[in-house]
Design a protein around this motif. Structure first.
Motif: not given
Length: 272
Positions: A222-224, A245-250, A256-265, A267-272
């Protein structure tokens, strides 16, 4: 130093300009078409301009020039150029030029600039495919009524670099529940920039089709998609995060896998 040096489109534009200066219209046309294929609007514009230099060559009997004119006009001009494209494509096809056969077949299959003739179109695609044209194999694979032949043609086209063929092949395999193979081809096409295949791969990892559910891989693709300018999967990625479905490290691993660490960060505010 030109910072664009090493960029494929820039390099092809430069090669095209050098070919124009040398009067090599065929080399120029092919270089500008490559640049256009790589996303250069300037390449598309310059390809159309080169047509004027190609016409005398085609009219003198060059099937290479005729096929190139037809391809340029079909891809980079408006509908008013279709009759001219069809005339040059037919000339190239009559000379058994594979690209000309494929282009004229495309025009006949879709009734573009000529009356539709699917039977002749398939025959032209087959001749071009047998001569090694991967896009003709792709076109014929989509039209073939023989399932096994269609798979073989699509696989041949994909293995020769036609990314869309990989995505269509995955769709055909998915339709007969060959899910593991289908996922492999979605990933193949996704890795080469096919947006629809990226979405399919992400959705299949999310839902466990062809593999065990893997939310990290789902969010990765999805990030790619987002990195390629398509945000349609972002809401689905957010939904996975909100559902736990996944935690902060996930999430960070997916980034990292997508090459988009900024976009992944993001998503962190949406963690329950």
């Amino acid at each position: 130093m030109d910072e664009r040096a090493g960029d494929p489109a820039h390099d092809d534009l430069e090669a095209g300009r050098e070919a124009v200066a040398a009067g090599d219209w065929l080399a120029a046309g092919h270089a500008f078409v490559r640049a256009a294929t790589e996303g250069s609007a300037e390449g598309a514009d310059l390809a159309v301009r080169v047509v004027g230099g190609l016409v005398p060559l085609a009219d003198a009997g060059s099937a290479d020039a005729a096929a190139l004119i037809a391809g340029i006009l079909l891809e980079h001009s408006d509908g008013s150029a279709l009759p001219t494209a069809a005339a040059y494509a037919r000339a190239a096809a009559d000379a058994r030029h594979p690209a000309g056969q494929r282009t004229y077949g495309h025009l006949l299959a879709n009734g573009l600039g000529v009356p539709a003739d699917p039977v002749t179109a398939k025959a032209l695609f087959r001749a071009a495919a047998e001569a090694g044209d991967p896009y003709a194999a792709f076109n014929l694979g989509q039209l073939s009524d023989d399932f096994d032949e269609a798979l073989a043609l699509l696989r041949t086209a994909a293995e020769q670099g036609v990314e869309e063929a990989g995505a269509v092949l995955a769709d055909r395999l998915a339709a007969v529940d060959r899910d593991e193979e289908a996922l492999g081809w979605y990933l193949w096409a996704a890795g080469r920039g096919h947006i629809g295949a990226m979405h399919a791969a992400a959705s299949w990892y999310r839902d466990g089709f062809g593999t065990a559910p893997d939310p990290v891989e789902a969010v990765r693709w999805f990030l790619v998609m987002f990195a390629h300018g398509d945000g349609d999967g972002v809401h689905e990625a957010i939904a996975l995060v909100k559902a736990g479905a996944l935690d902060a490290e996930g999430i960070r691993r997916a980034g990292r896998l997508a090459g988009t660490p900024g976009a992944a960060d993001a998503l962190l505010p949406f963690l329950p």
